[in-house]
Write a protein that holds these residues in place. Structure first.
Motif, PDB file in Angstrom:
ATOM      1  N   ALA A   1      42.972  40.492  50.582  1.00 36.89           N
ATOM      2  CA  ALA A   1      44.054  39.818  49.856  1.00 36.89           C
ATOM      3  C   ALA A   1      44.985  40.840  49.198  1.00 36.89           C
TER       4      ALA A   1
ATOM      5  N   THR B   1      32.759  40.775  45.092  1.00 38.43           N
ATOM      6  CA  THR B   1      34.148  41.267  44.990  1.00 38.43           C
ATOM      7  C   THR B   1      34.190  42.726  44.539  1.00 38.43           C
TER       8      THR B   1
ATOM      9  N   LEU C   1      42.858  33.118  47.247  1.00 40.05           N
ATOM     10  CA  LEU C   1      41.591  33.815  46.994  1.00 40.05           C
ATOM     11  C   LEU C   1      40.681  32.980  46.096  1.00 40.05           C
TER      12      LEU C   1
ATOM     13  N   LEU D   1      36.982  40.023  51.005  1.00 44.19           N
ATOM     14  CA  LEU D   1      38.088  39.097  50.726  1.00 44.19           C
ATOM     15  C   LEU D   1      39.115  39.662  49.745  1.00 44.19           C
ATOM     16  N   HIS D   2      38.626  40.196  48.626  1.00 45.22           N
ATOM     17  CA  HIS D   2      39.550  40.716  47.614  1.00 45.22           C
ATOM     18  C   HIS D   2      40.366  41.876  48.160  1.00 45.22           C
TER      19      HIS D   2
ATOM     20  N   TYR E   1      36.948  31.342  47.155  1.00 45.98           N
ATOM     21  CA  TYR E   1      35.677  31.586  46.469  1.00 45.98           C
ATOM     22  C   TYR E   1      35.062  30.300  45.944  1.00 45.98           C
TER      23      TYR E   1
ATOM     24  N   PHE F   1      42.814  38.389  56.668  1.00 41.18           N
ATOM     25  CA  PHE F   1      42.113  37.552  55.695  1.00 41.18           C
ATOM     26  C   PHE F   1      40.797  37.004  56.280  1.00 41.18           C
TER      27      PHE F   1
END
Length: 249
Positions: free
Chosen positions: A203, A189, A220, A199-200, A224, A32
């Motif tokens: 996750a 994203t 998540l 990040l997406h 953001y 992450f």
């Protein structure tokens, strides 16, 4: 402190079934954090590049060259009127296929531009097209008498822009610029679609293995919100620092 937080979330999973694995599992946390770093890296570079593109575009659009003005107009229309996901796919799958590969140092070949590189290029061009229009609106709002006064003092076009027009235009267009840069952060994203470990992507990797979609979606979302809050804070400080009565919106 970190041990106490890890123990709390591990116990929360055992007692209530709420699996926030990124807070107690070192492997998930590392993935992450890597995603957070990649997203932050893309955001910072793309924001800087989009601002530079916006300034360059508005400079060329205000020049004497008809070809230059047509190129800028075409650039703005193309990137403003097509979805950013299509633009990203176009660069990654169509443009990248035309470029040569380079040695990876282990006997294999790797693309000249990585997926992260294409994401930065696509998002910079996308946000830069909007920045051109935002800067143009700010420049057109600068009083013509101010410009004429500077010209009468012998300012060249470059000096006029640097010392008179842009400082005033920035104050006027900062709210619109703020919105566009926030949109840019959220648009990152889409890099998930070409396998960039942002990040997406990180996750989704975690919830695919730990089956904790609900918890990771909350993590998540909050992450953001924090990223955008940092950008809003910086832009707000910049806006207040540049405020002059009569020139702010």
């Amino acid at each position: 402190m970190s041990d106490m937080i890890a123990a709390f979330f591990e116990r929360l999973n055992e007692t209530h079934g709420l699996n926030f694995s990124v807070f107690y599992d070192a492997f998930d946390r590392a993935r992450f954090i890597t995603g957070l770093w990649t997203t932050s890296y893309i955001c910072v570079i793309a924001i800087a590049a989009s601002l530079a593109l916006g300034l360059l575009g508005v400079w060329i659009a205000g020049g004497q060259s008809r070809i230059g003005r047509l190129i800028v107009r075409g650039y703005v229309q193309f990137f403003r009127n097509t979805p950013p996901l299509v633009q990203l796919s176009f660069f990654y799958f169509a443009v990248a296929a035309l470029l040569p590969t380079v040695s990876d140092g282990f006997g294999g070949r790797s693309p000249l531009v990585s997926g992260t590189g294409w994401a930065i290029i696509a998002f910079s061009l996308f946000a830069g097209a909007f920045n051109v229009e935002i800067f143009r609106a700010g420049i057109e709002a600068v009083p013509s008498t101010t410009v004429e006064a500077a010209e009468s003092l012998g300012y060249t076009r470059l000096q006029l822009y640097i010392h008179v027009v842009l400082p005033l235009a920035f104050r006027i267009c900062l709210p619109a610029l703020n919105n566009n840069l926030i949109n840019l952060v959220k648009t990152t994203t889409l890099a998930y679609a070409i396998g960039v470990p942002e990040l997406h992507y990180a996750a989704s990797q975690i919830w695919s293995e730990s089956f904790n979609v609900r918890e990771m979606m909350n993590v998540l979302l909050v992450t953001y919100v924090l990223l955008v809050a940092i950008l809003v804070f910086v832009m707000g400080r910049w806006e207040r620092a540049m405020r002059i009565p009569g020139y702010t919106t």
